[in-house]
Design a protein around this motif. Structure first.
Motif, PDB file in Angstrom:
ATOM      1  N   ILE A  88       0.723  -1.226  -0.025  1.00 30.23           N
ATOM      2  CA  ILE A  88       0.147   0.054  -0.092  1.00 30.23           C
ATOM      3  C   ILE A  88       0.946   1.165  -0.005  1.00 30.23           C
ATOM      4  CG2 ILE A  88      -0.234  -0.128   2.514  1.00 30.23           C
ATOM      5  CD1 ILE A  88      -2.901   1.548   2.151  1.00 30.23           C
ATOM      6  N   SER A  89       0.800   2.204  -0.976  1.00 30.63           N
ATOM      7  CA  SER A  89       1.667   3.356  -1.053  1.00 30.63           C
ATOM      8  C   SER A  89       0.725   4.561  -0.996  1.00 30.63           C
ATOM      9  CB  SER A  89       2.278   3.338  -2.217  1.00 30.63           C
ATOM     10  OG  SER A  89       1.457   3.319  -3.464  1.00 30.63           O
ATOM     11  N   GLU A  90      -0.684   4.643  -0.589  1.00 33.67           N
ATOM     12  CA  GLU A  90      -1.079   5.818  -0.527  1.00 33.67           C
ATOM     13  C   GLU A  90      -2.133   5.992   0.800  1.00 33.67           C
ATOM     14  OE1 GLU A  90      -3.307   7.016  -4.237  1.00 33.67           O
ATOM     15  OE2 GLU A  90      -1.593   6.950  -5.276  1.00 33.67           O
ATOM     16  N   MET A  91      -2.335   6.818   1.179  1.00 36.87           N
ATOM     17  CA  MET A  91      -3.288   6.847   2.617  1.00 36.87           C
ATOM     18  C   MET A  91      -4.694   6.606   2.263  1.00 36.87           C
ATOM     19  SD  MET A  91      -3.401  10.119   5.058  1.00 36.87           S
ATOM     20  CE  MET A  91      -4.294  10.126   6.662  1.00 36.87           C
ATOM     21  N   LYS A  92      -5.456   5.917   2.977  1.00 36.00           N
ATOM     22  CA  LYS A  92      -6.720   5.703   2.698  1.00 36.00           C
ATOM     23  C   LYS A  92      -7.606   6.283   3.987  1.00 36.00           C
ATOM     24  CE  LYS A  92      -6.454   1.486   0.101  1.00 36.00           C
ATOM     25  NZ  LYS A  92      -6.791  -0.033   0.093  1.00 36.00           N
ATOM     26  N   ASP A  93      -9.009   6.405   3.972  1.00 41.40           N
ATOM     27  CA  ASP A  93      -9.553   6.736   5.140  1.00 41.40           C
ATOM     28  C   ASP A  93      -9.628   5.472   5.862  1.00 41.40           C
ATOM     29  OD1 ASP A  93     -10.582   9.388   4.248  1.00 41.40           O
ATOM     30  OD2 ASP A  93     -12.091   8.516   3.238  1.00 41.40           O
ATOM     31  N   PRO A  94      -9.535   5.778   7.480  1.00 41.17           N
ATOM     32  CA  PRO A  94      -9.716   4.670   8.273  1.00 41.17           C
ATOM     33  C   PRO A  94     -10.922   3.964   8.261  1.00 41.17           C
ATOM     34  CG  PRO A  94      -9.685   6.710   9.423  1.00 41.17           C
ATOM     35  CD  PRO A  94      -9.443   6.980   7.910  1.00 41.17           C
ATOM     36  N   PRO A  95     -11.095   2.592   8.856  1.00 43.72           N
ATOM     37  CA  PRO A  95     -12.497   2.286   9.149  1.00 43.72           C
ATOM     38  C   PRO A  95     -13.388   3.335   9.733  1.00 43.72           C
ATOM     39  CG  PRO A  95     -10.833   0.624   9.626  1.00 43.72           C
ATOM     40  CD  PRO A  95     -10.072   1.744   9.463  1.00 43.72           C
ATOM     41  N   ALA A  96     -14.516   3.170   9.567  1.00 41.85           N
ATOM     42  CA  ALA A  96     -15.423   4.196  10.353  1.00 41.85           C
ATOM     43  C   ALA A  96     -15.323   3.967  11.755  1.00 41.85           C
ATOM     44  CB  ALA A  96     -16.806   3.907   9.838  1.00 41.85           C
ATOM     45  N   ASP A  97     -15.126   2.661  12.140  1.00 43.46           N
ATOM     46  CA  ASP A  97     -15.136   2.503  13.725  1.00 43.46           C
ATOM     47  C   ASP A  97     -13.676   2.411  14.266  1.00 43.46           C
ATOM     48  OD1 ASP A  97     -14.510  -0.038  12.311  1.00 43.46           O
ATOM     49  OD2 ASP A  97     -15.761  -0.994  13.699  1.00 43.46           O
ATOM     50  N   ALA A  98     -12.808   2.871  13.394  1.00 44.24           N
ATOM     51  CA  ALA A  98     -11.452   2.840  13.835  1.00 44.24           C
ATOM     52  C   ALA A  98     -11.216   3.607  15.296  1.00 44.24           C
ATOM     53  CB  ALA A  98     -10.484   3.421  13.153  1.00 44.24           C
ATOM     54  N   GLU A  99     -11.699   4.468  15.688  1.00 41.49           N
ATOM     55  CA  GLU A  99     -11.360   5.116  16.874  1.00 41.49           C
ATOM     56  C   GLU A  99     -12.106   4.034  18.070  1.00 41.49           C
ATOM     57  OE1 GLU A  99     -12.558   9.203  17.467  1.00 41.49           O
ATOM     58  OE2 GLU A  99     -11.871   9.757  15.623  1.00 41.49           O
ATOM     59  N   GLN A 100     -13.092   3.533  17.886  1.00 38.69           N
ATOM     60  CA  GLN A 100     -13.686   2.554  18.953  1.00 38.69           C
ATOM     61  C   GLN A 100     -12.761   1.509  19.020  1.00 38.69           C
ATOM     62  OE1 GLN A 100     -17.367   1.551  17.047  1.00 38.69           O
ATOM     63  NE2 GLN A 100     -18.272   3.651  17.545  1.00 38.69           N
ATOM     64  N   TRP A 101     -12.105   1.389  18.163  1.00 35.10           N
ATOM     65  CA  TRP A 101     -10.954  -0.103  18.177  1.00 35.10           C
ATOM     66  C   TRP A 101      -9.693   0.129  19.038  1.00 35.10           C
ATOM     67  CZ3 TRP A 101     -12.427  -4.993  18.374  1.00 35.10           C
ATOM     68  CH2 TRP A 101     -13.603  -5.421  17.772  1.00 35.10           C
ATOM     69  N   ASP A 102      -9.364   1.557  18.598  1.00 35.94           N
ATOM     70  CA  ASP A 102      -8.006   1.875  19.390  1.00 35.94           C
ATOM     71  C   ASP A 102      -7.889   1.724  20.881  1.00 35.94           C
ATOM     72  OD1 ASP A 102      -5.610   3.083  19.592  1.00 35.94           O
ATOM     73  OD2 ASP A 102      -6.139   5.130  18.965  1.00 35.94           O
ATOM     74  N   GLY A 103      -6.854   0.842  21.069  1.00 34.88           N
ATOM     75  CA  GLY A 103      -6.687   0.525  22.532  1.00 34.88           C
ATOM     76  C   GLY A 103      -7.115  -0.608  23.094  1.00 34.88           C
ATOM     77  N   VAL A 104      -8.121  -1.186  22.227  1.00 33.61           N
ATOM     78  CA  VAL A 104      -8.927  -2.575  22.741  1.00 33.61           C
ATOM     79  C   VAL A 104      -7.950  -3.638  22.758  1.00 33.61           C
ATOM     80  CG1 VAL A 104     -10.631  -4.214  22.053  1.00 33.61           C
ATOM     81  CG2 VAL A 104     -11.050  -1.543  21.863  1.00 33.61           C
ATOM     82  N   PRO A 105      -7.760  -4.285  23.754  1.00 29.45           N
ATOM     83  CA  PRO A 105      -6.800  -5.233  23.913  1.00 29.45           C
ATOM     84  C   PRO A 105      -7.349  -6.543  23.389  1.00 29.45           C
ATOM     85  CG  PRO A 105      -7.763  -4.971  25.979  1.00 29.45           C
ATOM     86  CD  PRO A 105      -8.468  -3.912  25.165  1.00 29.45           C
ATOM     87  N   GLY A 106      -6.477  -7.700  22.861  1.00 30.93           N
ATOM     88  CA  GLY A 106      -6.857  -8.794  22.668  1.00 30.93           C
ATOM     89  C   GLY A 106      -7.690  -8.823  21.179  1.00 30.93           C
ATOM     90  N   LYS A 107      -7.079  -8.214  20.332  1.00 37.01           N
ATOM     91  CA  LYS A 107      -7.674  -8.233  19.079  1.00 37.01           C
ATOM     92  C   LYS A 107      -7.162  -9.030  17.941  1.00 37.01           C
ATOM     93  CE  LYS A 107      -6.992  -3.770  18.354  1.00 37.01           C
ATOM     94  NZ  LYS A 107      -6.857  -2.381  17.720  1.00 37.01           N
ATOM     95  N   ARG A 108      -5.999  -9.976  18.306  1.00 35.73           N
ATOM     96  CA  ARG A 108      -5.458 -10.805  17.667  1.00 35.73           C
ATOM     97  C   ARG A 108      -6.374 -11.951  16.865  1.00 35.73           C
ATOM     98  NH1 ARG A 108       0.181 -11.683  19.742  1.00 35.73           N
ATOM     99  NH2 ARG A 108       0.231  -9.801  21.233  1.00 35.73           N
ATOM    100  N   SER A 109      -7.391 -12.193  17.630  1.00 38.02           N
ATOM    101  CA  SER A 109      -8.263 -13.135  16.868  1.00 38.02           C
ATOM    102  C   SER A 109      -9.194 -12.493  15.552  1.00 38.02           C
ATOM    103  CB  SER A 109      -9.442 -13.627  18.045  1.00 38.02           C
ATOM    104  OG  SER A 109     -10.234 -12.551  18.401  1.00 38.02           O
ATOM    105  N   TYR A 110      -8.932 -11.216  15.464  1.00 37.08           N
ATOM    106  CA  TYR A 110      -9.645 -10.796  14.113  1.00 37.08           C
ATOM    107  C   TYR A 110      -8.768 -10.688  12.917  1.00 37.08           C
ATOM    108  CZ  TYR A 110     -13.160  -8.907  17.323  1.00 37.08           C
ATOM    109  OH  TYR A 110     -14.062  -8.612  18.327  1.00 37.08           O
ATOM    110  N   LEU A 111      -7.338 -11.175  13.103  1.00 36.21           N
ATOM    111  CA  LEU A 111      -6.563 -11.132  11.958  1.00 36.21           C
ATOM    112  C   LEU A 111      -7.007 -12.463  11.185  1.00 36.21           C
ATOM    113  CD1 LEU A 111      -2.730 -10.699  13.073  1.00 36.21           C
ATOM    114  CD2 LEU A 111      -4.440  -9.326  11.796  1.00 36.21           C
ATOM    115  N   GLU A 112      -7.414 -12.446   9.942  1.00 32.60           N
ATOM    116  CA  GLU A 112      -7.846 -13.515   9.104  1.00 32.60           C
ATOM    117  C   GLU A 112      -6.318 -14.260   8.333  1.00 32.60           C
ATOM    118  OE1 GLU A 112     -10.605 -11.804   6.144  1.00 32.60           O
ATOM    119  OE2 GLU A 112     -11.615 -11.254   7.940  1.00 32.60           O
TER     120      GLU A 112
END
Length: 106
Positions: A82-106
């Motif tokens: 990826i070489s260009e900036m994109k808009d973040p996901p609409a709920d990005a701020e809600q996820w910032d700092g949430v622990p235990g997110k590894r299970s969301y990796l596909e």
């Protein structure tokens, strides 16, 4: 030495870091970005740009995030650059700092 994207990027996927990378070292997956250690020139410029504080020098990666060193290397081989900036996901701020997110990796 290289820089590593860690767990807090998952579900946040801000791309501010991409916009300042001089060598296009970032790769994009469905839920996060990673840094290709073969491309990264260790310039440090991405660290300050990450709103989620998810990028570390590989020697400073928190102990509980150490597996992200190998994860960045492996996923960079699979995911497109990826070489260009994109808009973040609409709920990005809600996820910032949430622990235990590894299970969301596909």
């Amino acid at each position: 030495m290289t820089y590593v994207v860690t767990e807090n990027c998952i579900k946040c996927k801000y791309t501010d870091c991409v916009s300042v990378c001089p060598v296009d070292a970032f790769c994009e997956g469905p839920e996060m970005l990673v840094i290709d250690p073969e491309v990264c020139i260790d310039c440090d410029v991405c660290v300050a740009e990450c709103p989620a504080g998810a990028i570390f020098d590989e020697h400073d990666v928190p102990e509980d995030q150490a597996d992200f060193i190998e994860l960045n290397s492996r996923l960079a081989e699979q995911w497109p650059t990826i070489s260009e900036m994109k808009d973040p996901p609409a709920d990005a701020e809600q996820w910032d700092g949430v622990p235990g997110k590894r299970s969301y990796l596909e």
